[in-house]
Scaffold this active site. Sequence first.
Site, short mmCIF file in Angstrom:
data_model
loop_
_atom_site.label_atom_id
_atom_site.label_comp_id
_atom_site.label_asym_id
_atom_site.label_seq_id
_atom_site.Cartn_x
_atom_site.Cartn_y
_atom_site.Cartn_z
N LYS A 272 114.88 -37.98 8.27
CA LYS A 272 113.32 -38.01 8.93
C LYS A 272 112.54 -39.13 9.01
O LYS A 272 112.84 -40.44 7.87
CB LYS A 272 112.60 -36.82 8.26
CG LYS A 272 111.19 -36.53 8.20
CD LYS A 272 110.38 -35.50 6.91
CE LYS A 272 108.65 -35.05 7.21
NZ LYS A 272 107.95 -34.73 6.28
N ASP B 71 99.89 -28.18 2.21
CA ASP B 71 100.29 -27.72 3.82
C ASP B 71 101.12 -26.28 4.09
O ASP B 71 102.60 -26.58 4.81
CB ASP B 71 100.87 -28.92 4.86
CG ASP B 71 100.88 -28.91 6.11
OD1 ASP B 71 99.64 -27.61 6.55
OD2 ASP B 71 100.72 -29.38 7.01
#
Length: 372
Positions: free
Chosen positions: A123, A228
Amino acid sequence: MKLDTSHMRYLSKSDFRVLTSIEMGSKNHDIVPTPLIHSISGIKNASLVNKCISNLAKIKLISRVRNAKYDGFRLSYKGYDYLALKAMVQRESLYAVGVQIGIGKESDIFSVANKNGETLCLKVHRLGRISFRTVKNSRDYLGKRQSASWMYLSRLAAEKEYKFMQVLYDAGFSVPKPIDNSRHHVLMSLIDGMAMLKLREHDDPERLYNLLMNFIRRLASQGLIHCDFNEFNIMIREYDPEEPEREAVVIDFPQCVSIDHKDAKEYFERDVNCIRLFFENKFGYVGDYPKWEEVERVGHLDVEANASGNDRKAYRELEKYMKQQLAEKEEEGKFDEDGSEEDEFEEDEDSEEEQELEEEDLADQVNDLKLT
């Protein structure tokens, strides 16, 4: 943004030394003066330094800023990528870069491999890619050094995510296995599954719902809130009776906060409501859910994750940024009429076809991208 490593094998030690010098100079300069690059690099041969600068500029790892008051260069995200990759290669945690498998608003996801041929996930945080164009005027905390500051915040986000994944994985939570972190890159295990947003049906929505609510409840009991927790950040795997908790793997942790945070109740309830709304709209299922008043601390993972003496001022800057991101989602209207979140990312056009190649040797896909 693609991760083009084709030039990496041709860069010399001196090239990387000069590139590192520009990175170090960026801590105090938006545009790093050429004399400072010479000084930091420690290379006595001035012509060699100039040659390295020219080589780096040609492949866009650095850029010269025109109309500057002095002669200098600025590190690009591509140059920052090369420094991060080089560090992982030297630590032997990374060997080859494969295809891009996901694109986020402010991150890119790639399939990579280690020396043993094991497929992993990389990532790459790229904070500011979208938001810089839309709300840069309201982010005074970045100061005048916008380029270096975005890279710095990207690095902080990656470090924070890696640290939280470490403590959560060690505590037995269903998260990817963290493997390495360098600058704005995070290397982790590749999850064999799909994002929950792609679910059209499920054989037991109640089981999955309870699993996710228990994750939120257990996370809070350890002192953390995801902030989130939605269908974009939950990967669904094939159900295994021997490891039922691994049916759902939670990802994306840069915005995690402690339950002692002043807005903890708001974040906790938002996470819960995201899951409730998704299951109600997608499967017509309504179930019990955890209440903030019922949260009882039994662990201190929030303290453990922040116990290494990090720059608290810097992390406050990151927290401010993340909070603004969450606020923007609410303003834009997070869910459509079907209860699905508006597109936050898109996949490569060939991603589904590429995923069918998973059983093939990754080396066949990266013949020209080996990092040596």
